[in-house]
Scaffold this active site. Structure first.
Site, PDB file in Angstrom:
ATOM      1  N   CYS A 294      40.412  46.866  38.820  1.00  0.00           N
ATOM      2  CA  CYS A 294      39.763  47.668  39.859  1.00  0.00           C
ATOM      3  C   CYS A 294      40.836  48.115  40.860  1.00  0.00           C
ATOM      4  CB  CYS A 294      38.703  46.826  40.564  1.00  0.00           C
ATOM      5  SG  CYS A 294      38.073  47.580  42.084  1.00  0.00           S
ATOM      6  N   CYS A 317      37.370  48.537  27.274  1.00  0.00           N
ATOM      7  CA  CYS A 317      36.602  47.369  26.837  1.00  0.00           C
ATOM      8  C   CYS A 317      36.480  46.420  28.031  1.00  0.00           C
ATOM      9  CB  CYS A 317      37.346  46.707  25.678  1.00  0.00           C
ATOM     10  SG  CYS A 317      36.473  45.298  25.009  1.00  0.00           S
TER      11      CYS A 317
HETATM   12 FE    FE Z   1      36.914  45.817  42.862  1.00  0.00          FE
END
Ligand code: FE
Length: 330
Positions: A294, A317
């Site tokens: 992220c 994935c």
């Molecule tokens: Fe995050």
């Protein structure tokens, strides 16, 4: 401020007391930071602008602070109104003042006097009026800002990023001897604007993450664990909606790019936008893979492989535990 000076070229296009007193040719000094450093937290914080209401022009009588400009790019230009090199840059400053208006970029001038007539604020106001300057001007007659910024030359331009740090400095006439300063500074402004579109980082300690995340999510996001295939609750989710980071909530994937990979892990052929995820080389488990994290909290999401469907040919994935699904509103 000295720390950002990397290269110095000389020609003759600045106003500086030393040069005038000594009867020397003035110098044109271009200073720039290594572009690789642009995103570095090591860059110096821009000193806050200091001045009373009365010292500001074109701000409706209110002081403008760099603190209030956080999240936006600011171009600071130091000038003295009788400095010919400063005047030579004026048309460019006026262009910049409107060029990125939509992106929130603002030009802020700081007038620090050098010659006697420049010490009278009325003369500065008259100069601004006569030259149609509508961007904010801080009349720095005492030189307080000049000192705080460790200023040396008129004119000097600074590009201050959304995080309040000085990303770039240009000293002298932008186009003296075809110096190419306009394009150079504009590139830096564009880069600073591009950085404002990147998500603000979420930083927490290991303990803080552990306290707020379910155990499996914590293991995946913070320790790059992988959930067992077919064990998560999102690999066979076919509802329309958005997949967010289970740690920080950043939007990462859309159901429109989700596909059935047959792996038992939620799979997507692309991220929701260019800034959502970051990719890193990963040599663990005796394999060379590309890890996906992220971009906001750095949490491990999974890996990306080159065996996905069209149009990208990629297979992101992901771990169900790293994602939280938000069903589309009807
Ligand atoms: Fe995050």
């Amino acid at each position: 401020m000295e720390t950002i000076l990397k290269t110095i070229q000389t020609s003759s296009a600045i106003c500086a007391t030393l040069a005038i007193v000594a009867g020397l040719f003035a110098l044109n000094v271009h200073s720039r930071i290594n572009p690789a450093q642009a995103a570095s937290p090591q860059l110096p914080m821009a000193p806050e602008l200091v001045g009373t209401n009365a010292q500001w022009l074109n701000t409706n009588g209110k002081p403008l602070t760099l603190n209030s400009r956080r999240g936006k790019v600011t171009i600071i230009e130091f000038f003295a109104f009788q400095c010919s090199n400063c005047k030579a840059n004026l048309a460019t400053y006026k262009k910049w003042a409107t060029k990125w208006e939509k992106q929130g970029v603002e030009v802020v001038a700081v007038h620090t006097p050098e010659l006697p007539a420049e010490r009278d604020p009325k003369n500065v106001a008259a100069y601004a009026r006569e030259n149609g300057i509508t961007f904010p001007i801080l009349i720095d007659s005492s030189g307080a800002n000049w000192k705080n910024w460790k200023q040396q030359y008129w004119p000097t331009i600074y590009v201050v990023g959304a995080d309040g740090r000085v990303r770039y400095q240009w000293q002298g006439e932008l186009e003296y001897n075809n110096a190419g300063g306009t394009a150079q500074v504009e590139r830096q402004i564009e880069a600073a604007i591009a950085d404002t579109r990147k998500p603000t980082k979420v930083v927490k300690t290991e303990d803080e993450w552990q306290r707020i995340l379910p155990p499996m999510t914590f293991e995946v996001l913070r320790h790059a664990e992988t959930e067992n295939a077919y064990s998560g609750d999102l690999w066979d989710n076919h509802e329309a909606g958005i997949y967010r980071c289970a740690g920080c909530g950043l939007e990462l994937f859309s159901s429109t790019t989700k596909f059935e990979s047959g792996t038992g892990w939620p799979s997507f052929y692309q991220a929701i936008n260019r800034n959502a995820v970051e990719e890193k080389s990963d040599y663990t488990m005796g394999m060379e893979r590309t890890e996906v994290v992220c971009s906001r909290c750095g949490g491990h999401l999974g890996h990306v492989f080159n065996d996905g469907p069209r149009p990208t040919g990629l297979r992101y994935c992901m771990n169900s535990a790293a994602l939280s699904f938000q069903k589309a509103q009807r």
